[in-house]
Design an enzyme around this catalytic site. Structure first.
Site, PDB file in Angstrom:
ATOM      1  N   GLU A 151       0.755  -1.130  -0.103  1.00 53.16           N
ATOM      2  CA  GLU A 151       0.234  -0.011  -0.123  1.00 53.16           C
ATOM      3  C   GLU A 151       0.900   1.410  -0.093  1.00 53.16           C
ATOM      4  OE1 GLU A 151      -0.166   2.092   2.793  1.00 53.16           O
ATOM      5  OE2 GLU A 151       0.898   1.039   3.844  1.00 53.16           O
ATOM      6  N   GLU A 155      -1.714   9.031   5.567  1.00 55.71           N
ATOM      7  CA  GLU A 155      -2.618   9.241   6.291  1.00 55.71           C
ATOM      8  C   GLU A 155      -3.428  10.595   6.269  1.00 55.71           C
ATOM      9  OE1 GLU A 155      -2.296   7.853  10.459  1.00 55.71           O
ATOM     10  OE2 GLU A 155      -0.456   6.649   9.846  1.00 55.71           O
ATOM     11  N   PHE A 252       8.044  16.777  -0.255  1.00 54.28           N
ATOM     12  CA  PHE A 252       8.874  16.296   0.959  1.00 54.28           C
ATOM     13  C   PHE A 252       9.917  17.097   1.051  1.00 54.28           C
ATOM     14  CE2 PHE A 252       6.087  12.821   0.063  1.00 54.28           C
ATOM     15  CZ  PHE A 252       5.738  12.155   1.117  1.00 54.28           C
ATOM     16  N   ALA A 255      10.965  21.617   5.723  1.00 53.52           N
ATOM     17  CA  ALA A 255      11.645  21.603   7.044  1.00 53.52           C
ATOM     18  C   ALA A 255      10.775  21.535   8.170  1.00 53.52           C
ATOM     19  CB  ALA A 255      12.738  22.669   7.241  1.00 53.52           C
ATOM     20  N   CYS A 263       4.895   4.386   9.149  1.00 56.12           N
ATOM     21  CA  CYS A 263       5.663   3.860   7.912  1.00 56.12           C
ATOM     22  C   CYS A 263       6.897   4.379   7.921  1.00 56.12           C
ATOM     23  CB  CYS A 263       4.915   4.386   6.437  1.00 56.12           C
ATOM     24  SG  CYS A 263       3.477   3.637   6.102  1.00 56.12           S
TER      25      CYS A 263
END
Length: 443
Positions: A151, A155, A252, A255, A263
């Protein structure tokens, strides 16, 4: 198609609900009778936006049901998804496969017709072949195949990720199993979402490699942020300039106080362990794990510095304790490292979080819970923004400052700026990867 999903945790429940919305007949099974009772009452035991409404819709349509009886759940199922926990094993950092193997053995003993046993849980490379051995040993006459279907759910955005995925990864050993998996994901295939069909080992590795890479991006930008603070650069501008490069991308690269959740911490540790076992050390991943822990501790130093190195007797208001917004998940959240350190230093800690109290009450003993940011900040010496919930993005900073005994802010998500804090009447402001500001310095 009838599908059985073993495990009604985050992955299992989201997957089961979404499969039923594809039009499949889905039975979710769990040994926890109280959780099944809760689900049958139409209540979702986790916080995930939109999941409750989608679950109720499919229950009412007769496509989704819940039971604690594995025998009835798998009766007539053409695919059985194992979506149980694989927590980090104490002592060696490996994923604990106890629940996966137990589920596989139970299925083997109860199944009679051809079935594809699909591992949805995140598992180390080679696990699906082990599952096959366990099933074959428990029931040598069973006609079955195994498949790996990791998967990639975020979330807080899990339904959208399931219904509009970047890709679906399916690991199989033959066309028969591939055809079953193709039928399950047919609604996505018809809408041209990528379905990557590969071998078992590659499917297992894709999951770990993807999460380790994302964790690396987060940790890299946090290290650059620390350097920005020493050199006078602004991490928000640096991140923007980097992210505009198509080879890097802007996701991503925000900061913050370090990654957490269900995960990244678990999967980076497991990948490092897999590398050690195969004599191929994952040196980058091992460094990421180390630096991420150092990042969390660096946040503690920031808080101490804003309070002149003395927290004893001070009141600190914490805004957000879940590892990210739009979830109630506290697993490996930075708050679990930072808050105990503050309490240990003698601070009185008040906390507010839209969804964090349910899990946080047990995980964060010694804190006082407040209904909102303004109540938490009443007579506080410092306010710390730890999770970027939307309600913390549009605070009335003047109102917040007026309530505080000493208006100081540690903005560990870079929501505001020193200028915002100054205009609102704060005496000091610090963030990630930008210069700290105090009224005393400005004089």
């Amino acid at each position: 198609m009838k599908i059985a999903v073993i495990g009604t945790g985050y992955v299992g429940l989201v997957s089961g609900v979404c499969f039923s919305d594809f039009g499949h007949d889905v039975v979710c099974v769990d040994k926890d009778a109280s959780k099944i009772a809760t689900l049958k009452q139409g209540e979702v035991p986790i916080y995930e936006p939109g999941l409750d409404a989608l679950m109720i819709k499919n229950v009412e349509a007769g496509r989704l049901s819940f039971t604690d009886d594995l025998t009835s759940a798998i009766d007539g199922a053409q695919a059985i998804f194992i979506a149980v926990g694989t927590p980090t094993r104490r002592g060696d950092g490996h994923a604990d496969l106890t629940y996966v193997m137990a589920a596989a053995e139970e299925v083997a003993k109860l199944a009679s017709d051809y079935v594809v046993i699909v591992t949805k849980s995140t598992v180390p490379v080679g696990t699906n072949r082990q599952v096959k051995q366990v099933v074959r040993k428990a029931n040598p006459d069973l006609d079955f195949d195994v498949a790996s279907n990791p998967e990639f759910l975020r979330e807080g955005a899990a339904i959208d990720d399931f219904m509009k995925p970047d890709r679906v990864v399916v690991g199989v050993q033959n066309d028969r199993a591939a055809d079953v998996m193709a039928e399950i994901y047919r609604p996505l295939f018809l809408r041209d979402f990528p379905i990557v069909t590969t071998d078992l080992e590659s499917a297992e590795m894709i999951k770990y490699a993807a999460n380790a890479f994302l964790a690396t991006k987060i940790t890299f930008i946090n290290e650059i942020a620390a350097l920005c603070e020493r050199t006078g650069a602004d991490i928000k501008q640096v991140s923007k300039g980097m992210g505009l490069d198509g080879r890097i991308g802007n996701k991503f690269l925000h900061a913050g106080p370090g990654y957490g959740g269900s995960c990244f911490p678990k999967d980076t540790k497991a990948l490092a362990r897999i590398g050690q076992e195969h004599a191929v050390p994952m040196q980058i991943t091992e460094t990421v794990i180390k630096v991420n822990e150092e990042t969390k501790r660096r946040m503690i130093d920031k808080i101490f510095d804003l309070c002149d190195g003395q927290l004893s007797g001070k009141t600190v208001a914490i805004l957000g304790v879940t590892f990210k917004p739009n979830t109630d998940d506290m697993r490996d959240a930075p708050s679990l490292t930072i808050l105990p350190a503050l309490i240990g230093a003698g601070a009185k800690v008040r906390v507010t979080d839209p969804q964090g109290q349910h899990e946080g009450t047990a995980l964060l003993p010694g804190v006082q819970w407040s209904d909102n940011a303004y109540k938490a900040a009443q007579n506080a010496d410092l306010v710390v923004i730890l999770t970027e919930w939307n309600e913390f993005r549009a605070l009335d900073l003047k109102r917040l400052a007026r309530r505080m005994a000493t208006p100081r802010m540690a903005d560990l998500r870079n929501i505001y700026s020193a200028q915002d804090a100054k205009r609102a009447g704060f005496a000091a402001y610090d963030s990630i990867g930008r210069a700290a500001w105090t009224a005393e310095q400005a004089e």
